[in-house]
Design a protein around this motif. Structure first.
Motif, mmCIF file in Angstrom:
data_model
loop_
_atom_site.group_PDB
_atom_site.id
_atom_site.type_symbol
_atom_site.label_atom_id
_atom_site.label_comp_id
_atom_site.label_asym_id
_atom_site.label_seq_id
_atom_site.Cartn_x
_atom_site.Cartn_y
_atom_site.Cartn_z
ATOM 1 N N LEU A 36 99.845 72.821 96.698
ATOM 2 C CA LEU A 36 101.136 72.797 96.118
ATOM 3 C C LEU A 36 101.987 71.483 96.762
ATOM 4 O O LEU A 36 102.674 70.824 96.086
ATOM 5 C CB LEU A 36 102.069 74.129 96.809
ATOM 6 N N TRP A 43 104.330 67.197 89.673
ATOM 7 C CA TRP A 43 105.421 68.067 88.860
ATOM 8 C C TRP A 43 106.740 67.180 89.040
ATOM 9 O O TRP A 43 107.368 66.926 88.195
ATOM 10 C CB TRP A 43 105.290 69.516 89.391
ATOM 11 N N LEU B 15 105.981 75.748 101.035
ATOM 12 C CA LEU B 15 105.971 75.534 99.410
ATOM 13 C C LEU B 15 105.218 77.126 99.316
ATOM 14 O O LEU B 15 104.378 77.648 99.376
ATOM 15 C CB LEU B 15 105.066 74.564 98.872
ATOM 16 N N PRO B 17 104.521 78.968 95.198
ATOM 17 C CA PRO B 17 104.448 79.128 93.562
ATOM 18 C C PRO B 17 105.610 79.871 93.305
ATOM 19 O O PRO B 17 106.121 80.853 93.686
ATOM 20 C CB PRO B 17 103.184 79.789 93.417
ATOM 21 N N HIS B 27 100.271 75.415 89.836
ATOM 22 C CA HIS B 27 100.812 74.684 90.949
ATOM 23 C C HIS B 27 102.142 74.354 90.854
ATOM 24 O O HIS B 27 102.342 73.169 91.410
ATOM 25 C CB HIS B 27 99.817 73.838 91.507
ATOM 26 N N PHE B 28 102.941 74.991 90.321
ATOM 27 C CA PHE B 28 104.561 74.881 90.370
ATOM 28 C C PHE B 28 105.180 75.454 91.206
ATOM 29 O O PHE B 28 105.494 76.720 91.396
ATOM 30 C CB PHE B 28 105.009 75.315 88.781
ATOM 31 N N SER B 29 105.719 74.508 92.172
ATOM 32 C CA SER B 29 106.380 75.521 93.516
ATOM 33 C C SER B 29 107.858 75.419 93.303
ATOM 34 O O SER B 29 108.268 74.965 92.194
ATOM 35 C CB SER B 29 106.095 74.409 94.785
ATOM 36 N N SER B 31 109.849 73.986 95.088
ATOM 37 C CA SER B 31 110.156 72.929 95.330
ATOM 38 C C SER B 31 110.687 72.204 93.721
ATOM 39 O O SER B 31 111.733 71.596 93.522
ATOM 40 C CB SER B 31 109.385 71.705 95.993
ATOM 41 N N ASN B 32 109.771 72.288 92.957
ATOM 42 C CA ASN B 32 109.706 71.861 91.599
ATOM 43 C C ASN B 32 110.911 72.313 90.913
ATOM 44 O O ASN B 32 111.614 71.779 89.964
ATOM 45 C CB ASN B 32 108.546 71.487 90.934
ATOM 46 N N MET B 35 113.872 70.960 91.582
ATOM 47 C CA MET B 35 113.999 69.515 90.880
ATOM 48 C C MET B 35 114.697 69.882 89.616
ATOM 49 O O MET B 35 115.616 69.144 89.295
ATOM 50 C CB MET B 35 112.832 68.943 91.089
ATOM 51 N N VAL B 36 114.118 70.800 88.762
ATOM 52 C CA VAL B 36 114.644 71.090 87.458
ATOM 53 C C VAL B 36 116.047 71.561 87.699
ATOM 54 O O VAL B 36 116.955 71.053 86.742
ATOM 55 C CB VAL B 36 113.710 72.297 86.906
ATOM 56 N N ALA B 38 118.489 70.940 89.601
ATOM 57 C CA ALA B 38 119.311 69.900 90.168
ATOM 58 C C ALA B 38 119.302 68.854 88.836
ATOM 59 O O ALA B 38 120.697 68.482 88.487
ATOM 60 C CB ALA B 38 118.393 69.025 91.253
#
Lengths: 197, 250
Positions: A36, A43, B15, B17, B27-29, B31-32, B35-36, B38
């Motif tokens: 990750l 990502w 982190l 998933p 592997h989209f955590s 955290s990502n 980000m989306v 925000a």
């Protein structure tokens, strides 16, 4: 503040991290065994690029469009206001000029009427004077004639009166020529005295 | 949290998933995910704010226009008239970091700017982009940047490595500044939060220090909001300054 803040926080982190790291077993940020950690960057890059495209192609042009519209509108309104002000200024100048002109015209007319009235009055006075003069002259002439006539009559009356008185007093007539002469001389003497006085 | 008498200040940065099985597969955590969130929040601000297209803006439209004009003036005043070309990038960068920082102050939310990998990637991209811009604008003349005018040629062997080093250290300073600020703030919040729980549970004597810790945490939250805005601004303004150097070469 900024130059001090970053080192202070760094120092605090370095001070806090060993204790914390011992308890937790390393920083999760540096745990590259976790897929990750690297995939979050991949990502993240994808998300950032998509956001960049959405902002730059769709969202921000809308804002720019509205701001541009407002600016042109304000500019146009200001232009119109400036035009209106120029028109108003010229109208005011025209008004002031017309006022001045009317004022001057009125003054001229008043002066003209005044002069005409004066001339007319003067003419009337002149004719009146002339008429009066002639009338006065005629009257004086008449007075003179009447006076001469009167004076002639006085002599006549005086002669007749003197004759009558002499006749009464003396009882007999007297030569009219002598009476006339005496009256004439007496009147002449009186006239001369009255003229002296 | 305060598990077993120890303080796990760093567990919050782990982190996981997000979005269930699909997220785990790619592997989209979380955290990502933030980000989306925000990015979508800023998109919503711009979309909902600019929808009335009013001549006299309402509150939301004024906020949207303010966000636009603030970043635009930052670009134009720092970089110069050429800054308009970089405005969408600076806007994206500034609001990505700002919302990331600010969302992180919210309880249970994840702060993606507290990950060195994220801030390092952004810093590397900024420095590479700045270098590409400079090379495209000035060609090989760009390398005169490392040898300032009026310096004796004898100093060149000393000066040029220092200049190159300082140029490259922008990557480190830019990324570590943001990362360290966010991580330290959140670690401190966690530590004092754990103090509240531990001391509050330790009986009558612990009540007062627990209250003090709580007060410190309240103050820290305010401080964190300041740092969140400040660090986003610093990152963006430094990027603008680097771009100014690239466009104007000193």
């Amino acid at each position: 503040m900024r130059p001090l803040l970053a080192p202070a926080i760094l120092a605090l982190t370095l001070f806090l991290l060993p204790a914390a790291a011992r308890a937790a077993g390393g920083m999760p940020q540096l745990d590259f065994a976790n897929p990750l950690t690297t995939y979050q960057v991949v990502w993240g890059a994808v998300i950032f690029v998509i956001l960049y495209l959405l902002y730059s192609r769709w969202a921000l042009p809308q804002v720019a469009d509205v701001l541009q519209t407002r600016e042109t509108r304000i500019e146009g309104d200001l232009e119109a206001a400036r035009g209106a002000k120029t028109a108003a200024d010229t109208a005011i100048a025209e008004l002031v000029r017309a006022g001045h002109e009317a004022h001057a015209g009125a003054q001229a007319q008043i002066a003209e009427a005044l002069a005409a009235a004066k001339a007319e009055a003067a003419a009337q006075a002149a004719t009146l004077n002339a008429k009066l003069e002639t009338e006065i002259a005629a009257a004086e002439q008449r007075i003179g004639a009447a006076r001469t006539a009167a004076l002639g009559a006085v002599q006549q009356v005086a002669v007749e009166a003197a004759q009558a008185m002499v006749t009464r007093l003396v009882g007999t007539g007297i030569a009219p020529a002598a009476v006339e002469q005496a009256v004439a001389s007496t009147l002449a003497a009186r006239r001369a005295r009255s003229q002296e006085a | 949290m305060a598990a077993g008498g120890t303080i796990d200040a760093l567990g919050q940065f782990t982190l996981h998933p997000a979005l269930g099985r699909i997220g785990a597969a790619v592997h989209f955590s979380q955290s990502n995910l933030f980000m989306v969130i925000a990015g979508v929040l800023v998109l919503l601000l711009l979309w909902l704010g600019m929808r009335p297209r009013a001549l006299v803006p309402g509150r939301l439209q004024a906020a949207a226009e303010l966000s636009y004009e603030t970043v635009m003036s930052m670009c134009v005043e720092t970089i110069g008239p050429e800054g308009r070309r970089f405005f969408p990038f600076i806007f994206t960068l500034f609001f990505f970091i700002l919302l990331g920082n600010l969302l992180g102050v919210w309880p249970y939310f994840f702060t993606f700017t507290s990950h060195i990998a994220v801030t390092l990637a952004m810093a590397v991209f900024v420095v590479v982009m700045v270098t590409v811009v400079a090379l495209r604008l000035h060609g090989l003349h760009f390398f005169s940047y490392f040898m300032p005018k009026g310096v004796p040629i004898a100093l060149a062997p000393l000066l040029i490595p220092i200049e190159i080093l300082s140029y490259l250290s922008r990557i480190i300073s830019l990324s570590v500044r943001l990362f360290a600020n966010m991580m330290a703030g959140h670690a401190m919040l966690e530590v004092f939060g754990a103090f509240v729980v531990m001391l509050g549970g330790a009986g009558l004597l612990g009540i007062v220090p627990a209250g003090v810790s709580l007060a410190v945490n309240v103050a820290l939250i305010g401080f964190e909001i300041l740092v969140a805005a400040l660090q986003a601004y610093v990152f963006a303004i430094l990027t603008c300054i680097y771009l100014h150097d690239a466009v104007h070469l000193h």
